[in-house]
Design an enzyme around this catalytic site. Structure first.
Site, PDB file in Angstrom:
ATOM      1  N   PRO A  62      11.800   9.303  -9.076  1.00 39.16           N
ATOM      2  CA  PRO A  62      12.035   8.353  -7.998  1.00 39.16           C
ATOM      3  C   PRO A  62      11.739   8.832  -6.592  1.00 39.16           C
ATOM      4  O   PRO A  62      12.526   9.560  -6.005  1.00 39.16           O
ATOM      5  CB  PRO A  62      13.537   8.079  -8.111  1.00 39.16           C
ATOM      6  CG  PRO A  62      14.099   9.274  -8.825  1.00 39.16           C
ATOM      7  CD  PRO A  62      12.977  10.124  -9.265  1.00 39.16           C
ATOM      8  N   GLU A  63      10.660   8.411  -6.037  1.00 38.66           N
ATOM      9  CA  GLU A  63      10.515   8.403  -4.585  1.00 38.66           C
ATOM     10  C   GLU A  63      10.686   6.937  -4.197  1.00 38.66           C
ATOM     11  O   GLU A  63      10.963   6.103  -5.052  1.00 38.66           O
ATOM     12  CB  GLU A  63       9.153   8.970  -4.168  1.00 38.66           C
ATOM     13  CG  GLU A  63       9.003  10.449  -4.572  1.00 38.66           C
ATOM     14  CD  GLU A  63       7.691  11.077  -4.152  1.00 38.66           C
ATOM     15  OE1 GLU A  63       7.180  10.732  -3.070  1.00 38.66           O
ATOM     16  OE2 GLU A  63       7.173  11.910  -4.904  1.00 38.66           O
ATOM     17  N   ARG A  96      19.217  14.745 -16.384  1.00 37.79           N
ATOM     18  CA  ARG A  96      19.554  15.922 -15.573  1.00 37.79           C
ATOM     19  C   ARG A  96      20.802  15.726 -14.724  1.00 37.79           C
ATOM     20  O   ARG A  96      21.315  16.699 -14.173  1.00 37.79           O
ATOM     21  CB  ARG A  96      18.353  16.296 -14.698  1.00 37.79           C
ATOM     22  CG  ARG A  96      17.188  16.795 -15.527  1.00 37.79           C
ATOM     23  CD  ARG A  96      15.970  17.084 -14.679  1.00 37.79           C
ATOM     24  NE  ARG A  96      16.135  18.302 -13.897  1.00 37.79           N
ATOM     25  CZ  ARG A  96      15.206  18.777 -13.077  1.00 37.79           C
ATOM     26  NH1 ARG A  96      14.068  18.134 -12.929  1.00 37.79           N
ATOM     27  NH2 ARG A  96      15.405  19.874 -12.402  1.00 37.79           N
ATOM     28  N   ARG A 121       8.335  20.298  17.002  1.00 36.97           N
ATOM     29  CA  ARG A 121       8.827  20.900  15.751  1.00 36.97           C
ATOM     30  C   ARG A 121       7.816  21.919  15.243  1.00 36.97           C
ATOM     31  O   ARG A 121       6.649  21.609  15.070  1.00 36.97           O
ATOM     32  CB  ARG A 121       9.085  19.823  14.695  1.00 36.97           C
ATOM     33  CG  ARG A 121      10.173  18.862  15.131  1.00 36.97           C
ATOM     34  CD  ARG A 121      10.622  17.953  14.010  1.00 36.97           C
ATOM     35  NE  ARG A 121      11.601  17.012  14.512  1.00 36.97           N
ATOM     36  CZ  ARG A 121      12.917  17.191  14.404  1.00 36.97           C
ATOM     37  NH1 ARG A 121      13.378  18.267  13.797  1.00 36.97           N
ATOM     38  NH2 ARG A 121      13.753  16.316  14.900  1.00 36.97           N
TER      39      ARG A 121
END
Length: 297
Positions: free
Chosen positions: A2-3, A127, A170
């Site tokens: 799942p993204e 999991r 950043r």
DNA sequence: AAGTGAACCTGAAGGC
DNA sequence: TGCCTTCAGGTTCACT
């Protein structure tokens, strides 16, 4: 699996069955997933009606008729499967059911719809990195998981100027910045690799190096924003189309039918026209990065 | 502050 | 065949 695109695909699959349905009964088959289940989990859900099936980043949200929200994360291996109680609402369901190890069915929602059909929605997660939370109307904004999330990578809000402002100053690698859910919420390892390839940008480049002056974009930031939105939109589209297959045949959600440009293609020739590079695998902050050093600068 | 690595847990795949 | 190692879509925490 799942993204964001996969979670959105799951949302679209659940919506027609769950929205408007009454939760008759909930089976919770273990005390915890990644975290312990909320207090009185079953009692707070049973008897409620689902008002909306929503999504924020990689989180699914079920808004109930009493204002409570069930927040669910699929972790790495979580999935939901829908079964019609009468057994024949979903042709081919048997095959799908067989493809899952039922030992990892952790939560079963027994639903009835206004048309009197009955369904079960089962959460399976080998999991157990997934989890479920409950939040009242006042708590929802303070739920830690949701509170710090950045912008959705869908829609026009994510443009070059927004990326430029997010990444300015950043020094962290571009890959890490894109995976940081506090900046952009919903991208994961696959789509970050894919978007960077599309944009022709190196995952190792400093995030701040694509920024322009405050309030201004750059061509790199524009390219990256376009690539992110494009990759996500196409993946949702592919998930949406494969969802129909999934209902008929098997448990895959299009993920594996997807062909990626660089992800999991170590050693293969770069598919950018005219590029002679090879896809390389490397490791950044503990996770595989796939990129073409020849055309991603 | 920023970056890395480990941890959480199971299963699939590859090497020998 | 079987045993061992490595790796996997995510998140969080502890360390340098």
């Amino acid at each position: 699996m799942p993204e964001l695109p996969e979670v959105e695909t799951v949302r679209r699959g659940l919506e027609p069955v769950m929205a408007g349905a009454r939760i008759q009964r909930v089976e919770q088959r273990r005390p915890d997933l990644r975290f312990p289940f909320p207090e009185r989990f079953i009692e707070r859900l049973q008897g409620r009606t689902v008002r909306e099936v929503g999504r924020r980043a990689k989180y699914l949200t079920l808004l109930l008729d009493d204002g409570l929200t069930l927040i669910s994360h699929l972790g790495m291996s979580g999935s939901f499967r829908i079964e019609g109680a009468a057994g024949d609402e979903l042709p081919g369901q048997y095959h799908y059911e067989r493809s899952k190890n039922q030992a990892h069915d952790h939560v079963v929602f027994h639903l009835t719809r206004p048309d009197d059909t009955s369904w079960t929605v089962t959460f399976n997660d080998p999991r157990r990195f997934g989890f479920m939370l409950l939040a009242g109307p006042d708590e929802i904004v303070s739920i830690k998981a949701l509170a710090g999330l950045g912008m959705e990578p869908t829609g026009n809000a994510l443009n070059g100027e927004a990326l430029s402002d997010l990444f300015r100053g950043r020094r962290t690698p571009l890959k890490a910045a894109l995976l940081d859910q506090r900046l952009i919420a919903g991208l994961g390892n696959i789509y970050v690799c894919e978007a960077l390839w599309r944009a022709g940008l190196s995952p190792m480049r400093e995030a701040g190096s694509i920024a322009g002056r405050p309030g201004r974009s750059t061509s790199r930031a524009d390219r990256l924003a376009d690539a992110i939105r494009g990759v996500i939109a196409e993946a949702i589209e592919a998930g949406g189309s494969s969802l129909r297959d999934h209902m008929k045949t098997d448990g895959s959600l299009g993920y594996f039918q997807h062909s990626f440009s660089v992800y999991d293609r170590e050693g293969e020739p770069c598919s950018r026209p005219g590029c002679r590079g090879l896809v390389r695998r490397s490791v950044q902050s503990g996770r595989s990065t796939f990129h073409c050093a020849s055309c991603q600068r």
